[in-house]
Motif scaffolding. Structure first.
Motif, PDB file in Angstrom:
ATOM      1  N   MET A  87     -31.159  70.517  37.017  1.00  0.00           N
ATOM      2  CA  MET A  87     -31.878  69.521  36.218  1.00  0.00           C
ATOM      3  C   MET A  87     -33.380  69.768  36.244  1.00  0.00           C
ATOM      4  O   MET A  87     -34.074  69.496  35.264  1.00  0.00           O
ATOM      5  CB  MET A  87     -31.539  68.113  36.712  1.00  0.00           C
ATOM      6  CG  MET A  87     -30.080  67.733  36.462  1.00  0.00           C
ATOM      7  SD  MET A  87     -29.615  66.086  37.073  1.00  0.00           S
ATOM      8  CE  MET A  87     -30.397  65.051  35.845  1.00  0.00           C
ATOM      9  N   SER A  88     -33.896  70.323  37.333  1.00  0.00           N
ATOM     10  CA  SER A  88     -35.336  70.607  37.391  1.00  0.00           C
ATOM     11  C   SER A  88     -35.725  71.657  36.359  1.00  0.00           C
ATOM     12  O   SER A  88     -36.857  71.671  35.866  1.00  0.00           O
ATOM     13  CB  SER A  88     -35.730  71.092  38.791  1.00  0.00           C
ATOM     14  OG  SER A  88     -35.317  72.435  39.017  1.00  0.00           O
ATOM     15  N   LYS A 143     -34.174  81.333  28.599  1.00  0.00           N
ATOM     16  CA  LYS A 143     -33.344  80.614  29.565  1.00  0.00           C
ATOM     17  C   LYS A 143     -33.241  81.463  30.832  1.00  0.00           C
ATOM     18  O   LYS A 143     -32.925  82.651  30.771  1.00  0.00           O
ATOM     19  CB  LYS A 143     -31.955  80.356  28.983  1.00  0.00           C
ATOM     20  CG  LYS A 143     -31.024  79.607  29.931  1.00  0.00           C
ATOM     21  CD  LYS A 143     -29.676  79.317  29.289  1.00  0.00           C
ATOM     22  CE  LYS A 143     -29.803  78.241  28.238  1.00  0.00           C
ATOM     23  NZ  LYS A 143     -28.461  77.805  27.753  1.00  0.00           N
ATOM     24  N   LYS A 163     -44.731  66.766  33.406  1.00  0.00           N
ATOM     25  CA  LYS A 163     -44.572  65.581  32.565  1.00  0.00           C
ATOM     26  C   LYS A 163     -45.455  64.417  33.013  1.00  0.00           C
ATOM     27  O   LYS A 163     -45.791  63.537  32.234  1.00  0.00           O
ATOM     28  CB  LYS A 163     -43.101  65.138  32.557  1.00  0.00           C
ATOM     29  CG  LYS A 163     -42.127  66.220  32.113  1.00  0.00           C
ATOM     30  CD  LYS A 163     -42.469  66.799  30.756  1.00  0.00           C
ATOM     31  CE  LYS A 163     -41.455  67.831  30.332  1.00  0.00           C
ATOM     32  NZ  LYS A 163     -41.831  68.529  29.091  1.00  0.00           N
ATOM     33  N   THR A 175     -32.619  70.590  21.192  1.00  0.00           N
ATOM     34  CA  THR A 175     -33.464  71.525  21.927  1.00  0.00           C
ATOM     35  C   THR A 175     -33.846  72.682  21.007  1.00  0.00           C
ATOM     36  O   THR A 175     -33.247  72.882  19.939  1.00  0.00           O
ATOM     37  CB  THR A 175     -32.725  72.092  23.152  1.00  0.00           C
ATOM     38  OG1 THR A 175     -31.611  72.891  22.694  1.00  0.00           O
ATOM     39  CG2 THR A 175     -32.222  70.976  24.063  1.00  0.00           C
ATOM     40  N   GLU A 190     -33.171  75.654  21.614  1.00  0.00           N
ATOM     41  CA  GLU A 190     -31.992  76.513  21.596  1.00  0.00           C
ATOM     42  C   GLU A 190     -31.002  76.071  20.524  1.00  0.00           C
ATOM     43  O   GLU A 190     -30.377  76.910  19.854  1.00  0.00           O
ATOM     44  CB  GLU A 190     -31.321  76.504  22.971  1.00  0.00           C
ATOM     45  CG  GLU A 190     -30.211  77.528  23.118  1.00  0.00           C
ATOM     46  CD  GLU A 190     -29.631  77.546  24.519  1.00  0.00           C
ATOM     47  OE1 GLU A 190     -29.179  78.619  24.950  1.00  0.00           O
ATOM     48  OE2 GLU A 190     -29.627  76.487  25.181  1.00  0.00           O
ATOM     49  N   GLU A 224     -25.982  75.842  33.858  1.00  0.00           N
ATOM     50  CA  GLU A 224     -25.850  74.887  32.781  1.00  0.00           C
ATOM     51  C   GLU A 224     -25.286  73.581  33.314  1.00  0.00           C
ATOM     52  O   GLU A 224     -24.472  73.578  34.243  1.00  0.00           O
ATOM     53  CB  GLU A 224     -24.946  75.435  31.672  1.00  0.00           C
ATOM     54  CG  GLU A 224     -25.558  76.636  30.961  1.00  0.00           C
ATOM     55  CD  GLU A 224     -24.816  76.977  29.687  1.00  0.00           C
ATOM     56  OE1 GLU A 224     -23.654  76.544  29.548  1.00  0.00           O
ATOM     57  OE2 GLU A 224     -25.390  77.695  28.846  1.00  0.00           O
ATOM     58  N   GLU A 238     -34.895  71.837  33.366  1.00  0.00           N
ATOM     59  CA  GLU A 238     -35.114  71.259  32.045  1.00  0.00           C
ATOM     60  C   GLU A 238     -36.601  71.110  31.740  1.00  0.00           C
ATOM     61  O   GLU A 238     -36.995  70.985  30.576  1.00  0.00           O
ATOM     62  CB  GLU A 238     -34.399  69.910  31.934  1.00  0.00           C
ATOM     63  CG  GLU A 238     -32.865  70.057  31.974  1.00  0.00           C
ATOM     64  CD  GLU A 238     -32.138  68.731  31.867  1.00  0.00           C
ATOM     65  OE1 GLU A 238     -32.795  67.675  32.030  1.00  0.00           O
ATOM     66  OE2 GLU A 238     -30.916  68.746  31.619  1.00  0.00           O
ATOM     67  N   ASN A 246     -26.725  81.922  33.814  1.00  0.00           N
ATOM     68  CA  ASN A 246     -27.580  80.743  33.652  1.00  0.00           C
ATOM     69  C   ASN A 246     -26.930  79.580  34.390  1.00  0.00           C
ATOM     70  O   ASN A 246     -25.711  79.562  34.574  1.00  0.00           O
ATOM     71  CB  ASN A 246     -27.708  80.341  32.176  1.00  0.00           C
ATOM     72  CG  ASN A 246     -28.026  81.507  31.254  1.00  0.00           C
ATOM     73  OD1 ASN A 246     -27.266  81.780  30.342  1.00  0.00           O
ATOM     74  ND2 ASN A 246     -29.121  82.175  31.491  1.00  0.00           N
ATOM     75  N   GLU A 281     -38.181  73.539  29.193  1.00  0.00           N
ATOM     76  CA  GLU A 281     -38.022  73.391  27.750  1.00  0.00           C
ATOM     77  C   GLU A 281     -39.394  73.206  27.080  1.00  0.00           C
ATOM     78  O   GLU A 281     -40.284  72.599  27.660  1.00  0.00           O
ATOM     79  CB  GLU A 281     -37.141  72.172  27.442  1.00  0.00           C
ATOM     80  CG  GLU A 281     -35.701  72.315  27.892  1.00  0.00           C
ATOM     81  CD  GLU A 281     -34.870  73.184  26.943  1.00  0.00           C
ATOM     82  OE1 GLU A 281     -35.414  73.613  25.901  1.00  0.00           O
ATOM     83  OE2 GLU A 281     -33.714  73.445  27.266  1.00  0.00           O
ATOM     84  N   LYS A 335     -31.495  64.391  20.953  1.00  0.00           N
ATOM     85  CA  LYS A 335     -31.580  65.256  22.136  1.00  0.00           C
ATOM     86  C   LYS A 335     -31.491  66.739  21.763  1.00  0.00           C
ATOM     87  O   LYS A 335     -30.953  67.547  22.507  1.00  0.00           O
ATOM     88  CB  LYS A 335     -30.465  64.897  23.122  1.00  0.00           C
ATOM     89  CG  LYS A 335     -30.606  63.489  23.694  1.00  0.00           C
ATOM     90  CD  LYS A 335     -29.498  63.181  24.691  1.00  0.00           C
ATOM     91  CE  LYS A 335     -29.658  61.779  25.272  1.00  0.00           C
ATOM     92  NZ  LYS A 335     -28.588  61.441  26.247  1.00  0.00           N
ATOM     93  N   ASN A 379     -42.432  71.028  21.023  1.00  0.00           N
ATOM     94  CA  ASN A 379     -42.172  69.736  21.667  1.00  0.00           C
ATOM     95  C   ASN A 379     -42.447  68.573  20.715  1.00  0.00           C
ATOM     96  O   ASN A 379     -41.660  67.624  20.622  1.00  0.00           O
ATOM     97  CB  ASN A 379     -43.040  69.587  22.920  1.00  0.00           C
ATOM     98  CG  ASN A 379     -42.390  70.178  24.160  1.00  0.00           C
ATOM     99  OD1 ASN A 379     -41.172  70.145  24.298  1.00  0.00           O
ATOM    100  ND2 ASN A 379     -43.193  70.728  25.050  1.00  0.00           N
TER     101      ASN A 379
END
Length: 722
Positions: A507-508, A521, A66, A296, A298, A581, A510, A579, A513, A294, A267
């Motif tokens: 969190m990393s 996933k 990012k 996704t 998914e 989550e 994410e 996974n 995505e 927000k 994206n």
């Protein structure tokens, strides 16, 4: 509870076996360095390992990092035929020619059509001079046909533009050329050797096309055409507003690989919707308790796209098309209600048909002894048979073809036609089987794992007989000593320690995505977790578990595995695939394991392919009385409801654990036959060489083991010792 012949196999090994794994990319030019630089600081950096294992190319790394994110799209003119296509489309719009857009009834075709409609009208084309035509799945079928060409003529079209179809319509384009209608073909499907004679053709799969992302959706190709027109004629880029959102929906719905440019399109599309694009789609997300800011990929794959696709399946395309083009909030709510009603009708039909077929198979278990489940029904809705075939295949672990009566077609022989879909199980090649009986098929297409076909009613009996024979040959060829041949393969990415189950690591992830095809996933293997507590939720359908790792408490949910409450208890040691989550509830944020499969820790050793691939088992084992008793104890433990699908390989695993002894599949079948002769067990069906549908019998018969014919034969051969 169905105890399947599961194999857990790490993704890299699975890809190597199937010949799909490419060598790792070189991380040159410091690309992705921010992702990877801290890898040495941690024993397990999940994101870094996944980036490396998934062989992300430079473009993917730009999108993951990012801090190095660039708003980049490939040059559309790298696609063969794009310059001519852009010229034809632009001149038709500015000269107010009559433009006919021929789409398709699925979400990709609907979004492709919407993209060009929006863009062409923004270029100034009058709405009176443009028409979208979506074939009715139940009446018209897929793509161009003599029936759909009549719509082109009725509109007095001067330019036909196809989206998400047309690349194989050689005769139809020849007819249009003869009629003097200009044609622009846009598609993303694989072409045959002969390319239709259109005035311009863009399809990244055409031989010789060197476009960097060949696996665009139909909506992606349409989006690139719009981008090309903006660049070629130096137009305002605002003309492309919200078109990426439509292209994103088509890309996700058509299960395109979320790699390279597709990742960027998705994206961009998600960002456009977060910023207010596609009013009706945003409103639909709110109705489903999803935050439009927000969303996704998914969310679209599992919630929004199936609802759009439902309209095509049910023959009501207009509702979804109107919704995608809608810009009025009040109108969108009416359309959303209509869409939800159509989707509920689809789900009800689907569920009732699956229950009907399951019940029929339970009543006629002899059909399960065949190498292929092959059924036709006059009242089964042809628009949903693909989903139904997949469900039946999953329920019974057997390749499946389900056909329904096609009320829209009578063959040239004046016969009714049954149309349907098939899904393969394990390594069974359904396309190869159907290719061998092509003489008995009215229509046919597909690939190894799935197919679509039509059969004339007059030819059904001959088709059924020859299809079963071809399926027996295929099954014989497929079945081997290979542990993967008939297994239910469950793919995982990495084995991790429980310490890696934390918010920082979760969190990393994410950064990966958007998640989807070829960028799924991440699934992790965790070994040797002790169950602290276990209970059912959702009216007994799901499991809620807590695990203890030193002083760490881990929580997890195993959906649709509520029956395991009869097998796994607190204090048991298990291994699982899951996974990671993140649960956000008010001010609380925690990590939860979404468990896709679990087994006793000792049994898992024999489920993990990497552990068992080199095991050299002794086939000349001796059966003892204790082995027969152990078989029964294991069977009743795995089958608390009395009837279920049982894999002998799973029982074999438990005999290894409980008795530290290997029993061959042949000897396990012999033990099964002993209990059958004793009246304690009924073999309802043999689904494969190691999977059976078994029913425990409440028999008052008290036959001794040694009195059964099977036991006598085994004793005589020296295999059974009593």
């Amino acid at each position: 509870m169905n105890w399947k012949n599961d194999i857990w196999i790490q993704r890299n090994n699975f890809e190597n076996i199937n010949g799909t794994n490419e060598s790792s990319v070189a991380l040159s030019d410091n690309l992705g360095q921010n992702v990877l630089e801290d890898k040495t600081k941690h024993e397990q950096d999940l994101l870094a390992n996944l980036v490396l294992n998934r062989n992300f190319d430079k473009y993917d790394l730009y999108l993951i990092d990012k801090n190095n994110f660039l708003d980049i799209l490939h040059d559309p003119f790298l696609m063969q035929g794009m310059d001519k296509a852009a010229e034809i489309a632009y001149e038709a719009c500015v000269n107010q020619r009559r433009v006919f857009i021929h789409g398709d009834y699925d979400a990709d075709g609907l979004t492709s059509s919407s993209i060009l409609y929006k863009f062409f009208t923004r270029l100034g084309l009058s709405k009176d001079n443009i028409k979208i035509f979506i074939p009715n799945r139940l009446e018209d079928g897929y793509g161009l046909s003599p029936k759909t060409l009549s719509e082109v003529y009725n509109f007095d079209a001067e330019l036909l533009v196809t989206v998400d179809c047309g690349i194989k319509s050689v005769s139809e384009f020849a007819e249009l050329k003869q009629a003097g209608i200009q044609c622009l073909l846009t598609d993303h499907h694989l072409p045959d050797e002969i390319i239709p004679e259109a005035d311009a053709v863009i399809d990244p799969h055409i031989l010789g096309d060197n476009y960097p992302m060949r696996d665009l959706a139909g909506a992606g190709v349409a989006y690139k055409l719009c981008q090309a027109i903006v660049q070629k004629y130096n137009l305002d880029e605002s003309l492309l507003d919200d078109l990426a959102a439509l292209a994103m929906i088509g890309t996700v719905a058509d299960v395109m690989p979320l790699r390279n440019e597709n990742r960027h399109i998705v994206n961009l599309g998600l960002q456009e919707i977060a910023n207010g694009s596609l009013v009706a789609v945003r409103e639909m997300a709110k109705e489903m308790k999803l935050n439009p800011e927000k969303l996704t990929a998914e969310n679209f794959a599992f919630s929004i796209c199936p609802r759009i696709n439902a309209t095509g399946r049910m023959g009501q395309n207009d509702v979804a098309l109107d919704l995608l083009l809608c810009e009025d909030l009040a109108e969108s709510r009416i359309l959303i209600n209509n869409l939800e009603a159509i989707n509920n009708e689809r789900k009800n039909l689907q569920n009732s048909t699956v229950k009907e077929i399951d019940a029929y198979l339970e009543q006629h278990p002899e059909l399960l002894n065949e190498p292929l489940i092959l059924l036709k029904g006059e009242n089964w809705h042809t628009g949903i048979l693909g989903i139904i075939s997949a469900r039946i295949q999953e329920n019974w672990q057997k390749s499946t073809i389900i056909l329904g009566l096609d009320n829209s077609e009578i063959s040239e022989n004046n016969s009714r036609v049954f149309k349907g879909s098939g899904r393969s199980y394990a390594e069974f090649d359904l396309h190869r089987v159907m290719s061998k009986v092509d003489d008995y098929l009215y229509k046919f297409g597909g690939h190894k794992k799935a197919c679509g076909l039509s059969v004339e009613e007059d030819k059904w009996d001959e088709f059924y007989k020859h299809a079963m024979q071809a399926a027996r040959e295929e099954l014989k060829q497929t079945q081997s000593d290979d542990n993967l041949a008939n297994a239910n393969k469950i793919i995982y990415d990495l084995e991790i320690s429980p310490d890696a189950v934390n918010l920082v690591e979760a969190m990393s992830l994410e950064a990966l995505e958007p998640l989807g095809e070829q960028n799924s996933k991440p699934v992790f293997l965790l070994n040797n977790l002790r169950v602290n507590s276990i209970r059912t939720i959702g009216k007994g359908k799901h499991l809620k578990l807590d695990f203890i790792n030193n002083d760490q408490l881990l929580t997890g949910i195993a959906f649709n595995k509520g029956d395991l409450i009869n097998v796994i208890k607190a204090g048991d040691e298990v291994s699982l695939l899951a996974n990671l989550e993140i649960n956000r509830w008010k001010d609380n944020v925690e990590v939860q394991l979404n468990i896709s499969d679990l087994a006793f820790a000792e049994e898992a050793k024999y489920l993990i392919w990497e552990n068992i691939k080199n095991i050299d088992d002794n086939e000349k084992d001796i059966i003892e009385t204790d082995d027969i008793i152990a078989f029964w104890n294991i069977l009743t433990k795995l089958n608390p409801k009395g009837s279920s699908l049982i894999s002998l390989k799973r029982i074999q695993n438990f005999t290894r654990i409980d008795k530290d002894k290997y029993l061959s599949l042949d000897n396990l079948k012999s033990i099964m036959e002993i209990f059958s002769e004793m009246g304690l067990l009924r073999v309802d069906a043999e689904l494969s060489e190691d999977s059976f549908y078994l029913s425990i019998q409440n028999s008052t018969q008290r036959a001794k083991i040694s009195d059964t014919n099977m036991a006598k034969n085994l004793i005589k051969k020296g295999v059974l010792v009593i």
